[in-house]
Design a protein around this motif. Structure first.
Motif, short mmCIF file in Angstrom:
data_model
loop_
_atom_site.label_atom_id
_atom_site.label_comp_id
_atom_site.label_asym_id
_atom_site.label_seq_id
_atom_site.Cartn_x
_atom_site.Cartn_y
_atom_site.Cartn_z
N ILE A 327 -13.25 16.84 -3.55
CA ILE A 327 -12.45 17.99 -3.96
C ILE A 327 -13.33 18.83 -4.88
CG2 ILE A 327 -10.46 18.75 -5.31
CD1 ILE A 327 -8.99 16.27 -4.45
N PHE A 439 -8.45 21.47 -1.84
CA PHE A 439 -7.88 20.14 -1.99
C PHE A 439 -7.81 19.42 -0.65
CE2 PHE A 439 -6.55 22.40 -5.73
CZ PHE A 439 -6.49 21.45 -6.74
N GLU A 457 -3.03 11.50 0.59
CA GLU A 457 -2.61 12.89 0.75
C GLU A 457 -1.54 13.26 -0.27
OE1 GLU A 457 -3.19 13.32 5.61
OE2 GLU A 457 -1.34 12.50 4.78
N ARG A 460 -3.15 14.01 -3.56
CA ARG A 460 -3.78 15.33 -3.59
C ARG A 460 -2.74 16.45 -3.65
NH1 ARG A 460 -6.06 16.30 1.01
NH2 ARG A 460 -5.91 14.29 2.07
N SER A 489 -9.47 8.17 -4.14
CA SER A 489 -8.62 9.09 -4.89
C SER A 489 -9.02 9.15 -6.36
CB SER A 489 -7.15 8.68 -4.76
OG SER A 489 -6.72 8.78 -3.42
N GLN A 492 -11.83 11.47 -6.51
CA GLN A 492 -11.37 12.84 -6.31
C GLN A 492 -10.72 13.40 -7.57
OE1 GLN A 492 -8.84 12.36 -2.91
NE2 GLN A 492 -10.48 12.68 -1.44
#
Length: 537
Positions: A327, A439, A457, A460, A489, A492
């Motif tokens: 990201i 994103f 998902e 995000r 994640s 991210q």
């Protein structure tokens, strides 16, 4: 002793969608970690291992005794610690015998477990919990409840112990104590976790990965998280080398084909010139030209086949390169001038008795720390106005964004795009789409309903809703943000925070995450005492 094993296990959902098609698994003695991105099927595998689900094909062999500690532990109000540990009847029988009871039923209830009280107290102490077996569990924090459930499972001495994200909400000391207890346990232990500190103590790691056909397979890594990191780095380096070699092969075959075409063209032109100059005449000329054309076509086909094969290898090499899941965002609207007031607490007293007098100015990054049950979440909620203070006041001087610990609160039936637009008043649909692309919500994925999103998902989507709100959040509040996040994640989140220019208030026990965020100030919470406030380097 019988161990947990899967043999050619397949599992499909009621709608026919296959998850596993040919899964083999064996969990030996020692500490085994199960990892994989959110939503890939770890919980389903665990439910198969516990016998809660049955495979559609293949077989699952379970050991004689299995204990399970779920991610969210619920203990009934009024339960004593002895009852939660499952030893209340034996403790009561032991105490009755020590008081002079001679009833055979009392001895039967004890079942010759004369050390039950001593073992239970020792287990509690080893996990950093109070050893009073008679106290009720009403005042336990979430982390303490998990530790109590783990203590009960360990006392039962099961052949297989299964734990789901057991370090969530645990402070550093409790995490270390839990890791030590699990490492020392006899028997097989399967832990679902993305806590790098715990993964550093395991004997082996199993990772669920998605195949090209979207079914899931299992990969094994011998050793702890360092072995996983090394294997992944080696895979990335090998894939990059294979891609470079494939590109070079395509270039060579393209050049060879071009060179052949150029040489064949020169030969054709020379032949035509010879005919014109009558160096070769009649049938001999025709025969020689036909032979040259057949040779040229055969060689050209060979070069074309080699080029096609090289291009196939290039496509395979490109497919083997790990997809870019990063990201990358830049949020200038979140920037806070260095001297601007962000948050002020004046004589603030929380429900746990902690007191705070503090000013936060500019893009400071504040780490809220303290032992389990100290009142960190209570302090954060009081600062936000979600809980009423017992005294003093708190003032938020800038727009606030919140990334909740549990990913709930979005409109499940609405799309990701619609959820962001609800929070970004005045932003056009195209503007929001452009921002969502950063994103990794592009095209149709931005129009997907939140209820249909996978775990990664969903994370995000929450992150986008928090950071893309209007007005832009100049203070972002994170309460144990890495709980239940997979390793991807977590990375991210760190990447997203690198592009965030406002102030941060982070309550977290995740040492690696805190270090990556780079706090500039630390608030240490102790019940009934002033919050320790110190500047960091």
């Amino acid at each position: 002793m019988q161990h947990l094993s899967f043999s050619r296990v397949a599992f499909a959902w009621p709608d026919g969608r296959a998850l596993f098609t040919d899964l083999d698994l064996a969990i030996p003695d020692g500490l085994t970690a199960l990892i994989g991105r959110n939503g890939i099927g770890k919980s389903t595998l665990v439910r198969l291992a516990l016998g809660e689900l049955r495979p559609t094909a293949g077989s699952v062999v379970l050991p004689a005794s299995v204990a399970h500690v779920p991610q969210h532990v619920a203990i009934a109000t009024g339960t004593t610690v002895a009852e939660a540990l499952g030893v209340a009847a034996r403790v009561a029988a032991l105490r009755a015998i020590e008081a002079g009871a001679t009833d055979p039923d009392v001895y039967d209830a004890l079942a010759d477990d004369w050390s039950v009280e001593e073992r239970a107290a020792a287990m509690l102490a080893s996990l950093g919990l109070p050893t009073d077996l008679d106290r009720t569990v009403d005042a336990l924090s979430g982390g303490e409840a998990v530790l109590l459930a783990v203590a009960a499972a360990l006392l039962a001495r099961p052949d297989l112990l299964v734990l789901d994200e057991p370090t969530n909400n645990l402070d550093a000391e409790a995490r270390a104590a839990l890791a030590a207890r699990l490492s020392a346990r006899d028997g097989a232990t399967l832990v679902v976790s993305h806590d790098r500190e715990l993964l550093a103590r395991v004997d082996r790691i199993a990772e669920l990965c998605e195949r090209d056909d979207r079914t899931v397979e299992l990969r094994w890594f011998g050793g702890a998280v360092d072995a996983l990191d090394e294997a992944r780095e080696a895979e990335r380096a090998g894939a990059a080398q294979a891609l470079a070699s494939a590109n070079a092969a395509v270039a060579r075959q393209s050049a060879a084909l071009a060179a052949h075409a150029d040489g064949a063209g020169r030969k054709r032109r020379a032949g035509e010139k010879a005919r014109v100059q009558r160096r070769v005449v009649g049938l001999a000329a025709d025969a020689k030209q036909g032979q040259a054309e057949r040779t040229d076509a055969r060689v050209r086909r060979i070069h074309q086949q080699r080029l096609a094969e090289a291009r196939d290898r290039l496509a395979e090499a490109r497919a083997a390169i790990p997809r870019d899941r990063t990201i990358r965002i830049d949020l200038p609207g979140t920037a806070v001038p260095p001297r601007r007031l962000v948050l002020e607490a004046e004589g603030l007293v929380t429900r746990t008795g902690a007191t705070l007098d503090a000013l936060v100015r500019g893009p400071e990054r504040v780490h809220v720390t303290g032992r389990n049950g100290a009142g960190k979440s209570t302090l954060v909620a009081t600062l936000l106005g979600d809980l009423e203070a017992r005294g003093g006041r708190a003032h938020l001087a800038v727009p606030v964004g919140i990334l909740p610990q549990r990913l709930v609160g979005l409109d499940e039936g609405a799309s990701v795009l619609e959820n962001v637009r609800m929070r970004a008043s005045g932003a056009s649909g195209q503007e929001v789409r452009d921002l969502l692309g950063r994103f990794r919500f592009r095209g149709a994925s931005a129009d997907a309903a939140v209820a249909t999103l996978s775990g990664g998902e969903r994370f995000r989507a929450f992150l986008a809703c928090a950071l893309l709100a209007r007005p832009e959040p100049q203070l972002l509040v994170l309460d144990e943000p890495t709980n239940s996040l997979d390793l991807e994640s977590q990375a991210q989140l760190v990447e997203a925070l690198a592009g965030y220019r406002g102030a941060l208030l982070v309550a977290s026990h995740d040492t690696a995450f805190v270090e990556a965020v780079g706090p500039t100030r630390e608030w240490r919470v102790v019940p009934g005492e002033p919050v320790g406030d110190r500047l960091l380097n």
